[in-house]
Design an enzyme around this catalytic site. Structure first.
Site, PDB file in Angstrom:
ATOM      1  N   GLU A  11      32.213   5.049  14.071  1.00  0.00           N
ATOM      2  CA  GLU A  11      33.128   6.005  13.436  1.00  0.00           C
ATOM      3  C   GLU A  11      33.515   7.166  14.362  1.00  0.00           C
ATOM      4  OE1 GLU A  11      32.319   5.758   8.730  1.00  0.00           O
ATOM      5  OE2 GLU A  11      30.823   6.928   9.793  1.00  0.00           O
ATOM      6  N   VAL A  12      33.979   6.840  15.534  1.00  0.00           N
ATOM      7  CA  VAL A  12      34.341   7.902  16.468  1.00  0.00           C
ATOM      8  C   VAL A  12      35.823   8.225  16.323  1.00  0.00           C
ATOM      9  CG1 VAL A  12      34.342   8.614  18.877  1.00  0.00           C
ATOM     10  CG2 VAL A  12      32.558   7.073  18.034  1.00  0.00           C
TER      11      VAL A  12
END
EC number: 3.2.1.52
Lengths: 535, 545
Positions: free
Chosen positions: A329-330
């Site tokens: 989830e960057v």
């Protein structure tokens, strides 16, 4: 008189009790009450009584128990079979029922080491009673951690007889040969979204041993808080929620030690670069800017020096061969939105996606330099799988089909698909946890061998000390059997194991673990009065 | 891996982080001491004192040598020093450090107990004084001193002492802030109860012990054990060995020895156990073992009023229980008696007609006869309020009336000279999940009772954890933290709990106490929940939820 006749006389009163309690006596006697189900089991029909001085015998064992791991495990086992009852019956004579006495447990271990090694043999053989010494049970194991599993199984064979007020084992002789199907059987806890006090973590570890889980994945830090002391960078835990919601370095060492003595590995995670906002509380230079605080600043060497410092400190206490580097989830918009970093990207001719890859790979190298093998969440594989260090273990969470692609590419994989194995999905019922097959559609043996196992994840957004155990249990137990028991022995229809799982849930309750009723999803309060065995 | 919604989450967290940072760190500089329940009198200073992990126990007075004191000291050392692996293994380390002359401020805890009696009864003296100060001219050894008339007062003092001790993460040592402390304390009410119900759901022995342990943290002192009800009969009664056939299963039972162990465990913590058998209304499960107790197979409740056997069984149960439960109070229930079965069963109906009894007369006859059985076993009967409201003037004058239904029943009961326990369901029933902590806190047992001599008849109150929807998996988080709100109401002075804006004066301390429970391994639920035992609404500090 001993033998068959006496045995029936012994069992009969219990049989009556079951009817009185509204529980089907037939089922209770005929079906095994062991969770997770062992690989091979045979049994007889004779009752034995544990004597008051039931003892541990280690003659013939190559293992010297230098730090008392076995002895402690044995004592814990004796504690849990009593279920806090007072044992006041006559334990030292066979009495009129002719039940045989069981005076002790022989434990024979062939390896002298008490190193907890990942992938080491966890098998054991348990017989009650031993052929040579008919008044002793016997466990044989390659190493002490296999023997601990044997003790857990032994504890589940024992029952407190409420009428005679003694501990007994029904249906001896038992012959059990057992080993896990997967070497990685994990549970994730999250101490960033909510701090979990030490006694709570220890309770969770104890409860894991009952279901033969063997990896505590400790998601220590995240966006919300940084509770752990890092001696190399002493301001990091300024990101804790408060001055007291913290773990000292020694506390963490104690958790690792506590788990190790129970055969459980602790997998530490720092989730970079995306889930790390709290790091900047102590070191604001890690934020791209004051207004844009996540992911960690990719352009600064300080970021990587700090990761190096953390992992260097980790290597002193987290002895598991793996470390988890996150990487999920960057959202990289902060990088482009911050002029300094945007310039750096331009200078190095990197897109945001390439910078993400650069970050993950550089963090991987640091971890390798400290002797760790790396686990990363699946996005790293999905985005730049071919660049990952070949030693990487890819941790699935998002999609189905990932396990297939990961193993096809030759990477090892841990399965945690969120639709089935995320415990924070409280609408997910235990049946789904049970039925979730790590191999999915994978037929190729080589690919199968790359699936290390699986993990159920107890994300902490809505989990604190007050509700963690009942959100974990009993659903984690359903996954634990999937991960332990040979495929051929698993029920195709989960509902076939309801009675046995209900029994295990009640066992957890009796041992003081707040396992929730089976009915519904996770963490449901009982809807109405009733027996634990029926809810 | 975790939930998406990240941007929104970040924003929210950012906001809450900035809000909570001001609330979250209970700092020694705050004006209120983080003690729960608030002591009657206290004064503090500005010193910070370190506590020696090898702190020694020095006892004095006739009761100082009590094993209850020694065991409690060891328990509290485990609680205070939980951040170091174990006190025992540390002692060696400390002795080594001693050689390099590390100076702790508090190296001993002196406990003076004047009475050598360990009898635990209603009204036992629970008062204590606690002094914590640095070394000075008078005492070369820095010390904390607890002085009490009884061992049970000493236990309360130890609890307060443990709440003064805080682990300091920077020095990695246990500190006492704001010393010197001088605390003089005693409870406002002598009966501070919590009801648990092991009939609707069986509670494993270990769980009951967890509850008892947690009660001691809030200075509650009576565990009201509603053992049996219509759903199940989990306790062994040797005189009538078929009774526990009414248990849910062979697993869900307590032996006599188990019950005695629970009583012993409670006594070690200064907690009385009041047993209840709820007759004649809530007793269907008795008939599983003895169907004769039912009016008929198809109409099973209340117990058959016509048979001597019914009262023989009650007498047998009470004889057995007398050996287990030494507390002077015994609860006979008497609530919610629906007498239709008596009216509708031929032999009972004939019996009523023969005596010229209405069903209400029979209800009275039953309760009074049960009372006499209890009294004959040297017990003081406690009955639910319906007995008082239905035939109060016939009740034995020693009866303690327990309120649940009507808010002014204690007022009426004490006016008639009865003692009373306040448990109004609208406020102090923990199974009412929609009652929040402030409602629990603001409920005053003495409301409407002005005359001090009548006030004395209100012996205290009780929060009730009925078990219909509370089993092992949820019982502790349904009890806590709300039971703590009632505990302070019953312990601290009326003035202290009735003044000011409780959101400012009480809530931060309750947050702190809830986190303290969590840190001690008790799964107390968030304080701020609008609905009891709900999960926390989002990520955040324990001190802010």
């Amino acid at each position: 008189m001993r033998g068959k006749g006496a045995n029936i006389a012994g069992v009969l009163p219990l049989f009556m009790l079951f009817i009185a309690g509204g529980i089907s006596a037939f089922e209770d006697i005929e079906k095994l009450r062991i969770w997770p189900l062992p690989a091979e089991v045979s049994r007889g029909g004779r009752r034995m009584i544990l004597t008051g001085d039931f003892k541990l015998v280690t003659e013939g064992s190559k293992y010297g128990d230098p730090s008392g791991i076995l002895k402690e495990g044995f004592d814990r086992m004796l504690g849990i079979v009593k279920l806090s009852h007072v044992i006041s019956g006559d334990q030292n004579s066979s009495g009129s029922t002719g039940s045989a006495l069981l005076e002790g447990l022989i434990v024979i271990i062939s390896s002298s080491t008490d190193e907890l090694e990942y992938g080491a043999d966890e098998s054991y053989k348990l017989v009650v009673a031993s052929g040579d010494k008919p008044s002793y049970a016997q466990i044989e194991a390659k190493n002490v951690y296999g023997a601990l599993h044997g003790l857990q199984t032994f504890s589940q064979l024992c029952h407190f007889n409420v009428k005679k007020k003694i501990i007994e084992i029904l249906m001896t002789p038992w012959n059990i040969t057992d080993h896990p199907r997967f070497s990685y059987r994990g549970l994730l806890i999250d101490t960033s979204r909510h701090y979990l006090p030490l006694p709570i973590i220890k309770n969770v570890i104890d409860s894991m041993t009952y279901a033969k889980l063997n990896v505590l994945h400790w998601h220590i830090v995240d966006t919300q808080s940084f509770p752990l002391e890092i001696p190399s960078y002493p301001k990091l835990w300024n990101g804790a929620y408060s001055s007291s919601q913290r773990y000292t370095f020694e506390d963490a060492g104690e958790i690792v030690n506590y788990a190790r003595r129970r055969g459980i590995h602790v997998l530490a995670e720092i989730d970079v670069p995306g889930h790390a906002l709290s790091w900047g509380k102590g070191y604001p230079a890690l934020w791209p800017s004051k207004d844009c605080q996540e992911p960690l600043d990719v352009s600064s060497d300080f970021t990587f020096n700090l990761i190096d410092g953390i992992l260097s400190d980790f290597s002193k206490i987290f002895k598991f061969k793996f470390v988890h580097l996150g990487g999920d989830e960057v959202n990289t918009t902060c990088w482009s939105a911050t002029p300094r970093i945007a310039q750096w990207l331009k200078k190095h001719r990197m897109s945001e996606a390439e910078a993400y890859q650069y970050f993950v790979l550089r963090a991987q190298k640091i971890a390798l330099s400290h002797g760790y093998e790396i686990i990363n969440w699946e996005e790293t594989f999905n985005n730049f799988g071919s660049k990952l260090n070949p030693k990487t273990v890819v941790h699935n969470w998002l999609g189905t089909g990932v396990v297939e692609r990961v193993t096809k590419s030759g990477f090892r994989c841990i399965v945690s698909n969120q639709d089935k194995w995320y415990l924070d999905h409280i609408d997910a019922p235990w049946q789904g946890f049970y039925a979730n097959e790590p191999f999915q559609e994978i037929k190729d043996k080589k690919q199968q061998s790359l699936v290390l196992g699986g993990e159920v994840c107890m994300w902490g957004e809505h989990i604190d000390a007050s509700d963690i155990q009942q959100t974990i249990w009993p659903r984690a137990a359903a996954a634990a059997e999937r991960l332990w028991t040979p495929y051929a022995k698993l029920a195709k229809n989960p509902n076939k194991v309801t009675t046995r799982l209900a029994h295990f849930r009640c066992l957890l309750d009796q041992r003081g673990v707040a396992a929730a009723p089976l009915a519904g999803g996770g963490r449901v309060a009982p809807l109405e009065p009733g027996s634990c065995l029926a809810q | 891996m975790s939930h998406n919604l990240l941007l929104l989450l970040h924003l929210f967290i950012f906001l809450s982080l900035s809000i909570t940072s001001s609330l979250s760190s209970p700092s020694p500089a705050d004006s209120h001491p983080y003690l729960w329940p608030l002591p009657v009198e206290f004064s503090s200073g500005n010193d910070t004192l370190s506590v020696d992990p090898a702190v020694t126990l020095i006892v004095a007075g006739n009761g100082g040598g009590s094993p209850i004191v020694r065991a409690a000291f060891e328990r509290y050392m485990g609680i205070i020093f939980k951040h170091v692996s174990s006190r025992a293994s540390l002692l060696a380390k400390i002795r080594f450090l001693r050689m390099v002359e590390y100076d702790y401020d508090i190296t001993s805890l002196k406990i003076i107990v004047h009475s050598d009696s360990e009898e635990l009864q209603l009204g036992v003296d629970e008062s204590y004084t606690l002094m914590v100060s640095k070394k000075n001219e008078q005492s070369v050894v820095g010390a904390a001193t607890i002085e009490a008339n009884t061992v049970y007062g000493a236990l309360r003092g130890l609890e307060t002492f443990s709440q003064l001790c805080a682990f300091d993460y920077l020095t990695k040592s246990v500190q006492i802030y704001k010393a010197p402390w001088y605390i003089q304390d005693k409870p406002r009410f002598k009966y501070r109860g919590l009801l648990v119900d092991t009939s609707r759901h069986y509670l494993p022995i270990d769980v009951i012990k967890q509850i008892i342990e947690s009660m001691a943290f809030a200075k509650l002192n009576v565990l009201h054990w509603h053992i049996v009800d219509e759903q199940s009969f989990p306790l062994e009664t040797p005189t009538y060995p078929n009774l526990w056939k009414g248990a849910y299963s062979r697993w869900e039972r307590y032996t006599v020895e188990d019950a005695s162990e629970i009583v012993r465990f409670a006594k070690m913590r200064g907690i009385n156990v009041m047993a209840e058998v709820d007759v004649p209304g809530h007793a269907e499960s008795w008939g599983t073992g003895y169907p004769d107790l039912w009016p008929s197979l198809s109409c099973r409740e209340p117990l058959d009023v016509t048979k001597n056997f019914t009262f023989d069984v009650i007498s047998g149960i009470l004889t057995d229980m007398r050996k287990i439960f030494p507390f002077e109070l015994f609860h006979l229930g008497g609530d919610e008696v629906n007498t239709d079965c008596w009216k509708n069963t031929t032999h009972v109906k004939e019996w009523l007609e023969g005596r010229n009894f209405t069903t209400k007369d029979a209800y009275k006859y039953f309760v009074l006869r049960a009372q006499q059985i209890a009294i004959s076993k040297n017990w003081t009967p406690v009955n639910w309020e319906e007995t008082f409201s239905s035939f109060g003037k016939y009740l034995d004058p020693r009866t303690v009336v327990q309120n649940w239904l009507v808010s002014d029943i204690c007022q009426k009961a004490v006016a008639k000279g009865f003692r009373c326990i306040f448990s109004n369901q609208g406020y102090w029933y923990l199974d009412h999940l929609d009652v929040q902590w402030d409602t629990v806190y603001n409920t005053e047992p003495l409301n409407g009772i002005e005359d001090p001599s009548l006030q004395k008849l209100v012996i205290g109150g009780e929060v009730c954890m009925w078990g219909e929807t509370a089993d092992t998996s949820v019982v502790l988080q349904t009890i806590w933290p709300r039971a703590a709100a009632a505990a302070e109401r019953m312990w601290s002075t009326r003035e202290a709990v009735s003044k000011g804006n409780i959101t400012l004066t009480v809530l931060p301390r309750l947050h702190y106490f809830r986190c303290l429970l969590n840190n001690r391994g008790v799964p107390a639920a968030p304080v701020d929940n609008w609905y009891a035992r709900r999960p926390p609404s989002g990520p955040g500090s324990c001190y802010a939820q």
